[in-house]
Motif scaffolding. Structure first.
Motif: not given
Length: 159
Positions: A21, A24, A67, A75-80, A82, A95, A97
């Motif tokens: 994505d 992201r 972070r 921001v709640r997107d865990e991959e972002v 991290e 990961n 991203i």
């Protein structure tokens, strides 16, 4: 700010070229250095040191501090999250991203280095580019006798 813009744009392009994505990756790029220029005491407040490297080199905290800031901004997107945290010392290769951001950060054109890493990533060979980026970082730090963050060594050995 120019570095942040270049990293965000490159991370988006790397993500697009590797089936991830792009927006992201762009968000992670925009936020990755949000804490980079904070005073040492603020870095320590946002991300208390977890090891000797972080204790001795507070700038190593800026990924974890960024972070924390990103999470506080919604921001709640865990991959972002991290990816933002791990841009300093590396991320789990699962990961995508995070790998895109790490590679973009070390190879954005303004740095004038790591063009081959950037080209690999843009050619759809992100994991190969990431492996090379982490390897180069570890070899550089060893050569300069700079302490290596334990998480960087974990990533290096896992790759």
């Amino acid at each position: 700010m120019e570095h942040i813009r270049r990293v965000a744009e490159l991370a988006r392009e790397i993500a697009r070229n590797n089936g991830l994505d792009p927006e992201r990756a762009y968000l992670a790029g925009l936020l990755h250095d949000a804490a980079r220029d904070l005073p040492e005491e603020e870095l320590r407040r946002l991300a208390p040191p977890e090891n000797e490297v972080e204790e001795a080199h507070p700038l190593a905290l800026h990924g974890r501090a960024a972070r924390a800031l990103a999470a506080s901004w919604g921001v709640r997107d865990e991959e972002v999250l991290e990816a933002i945290e791990g841009h300093v010392y590396g991320v789990d290769p699962e990961n995508g991203i995070g790998m895109a951001l790490y590679v973009a950060d070390v190879s954005e054109p303004g740095r004038g280095v790591n063009e081959e890493i950037r080209e690999l990533a843009l050619a759809g060979r992100l994991k190969e580019a990431y492996r090379l980026a982490v390897r180069n970082k570890v070899h550089y730090l060893k050569a300069k006798k700079i302490p290596i963050h334990p998480r960087t060594l974990e990533v290096y050995h896992s790759l």
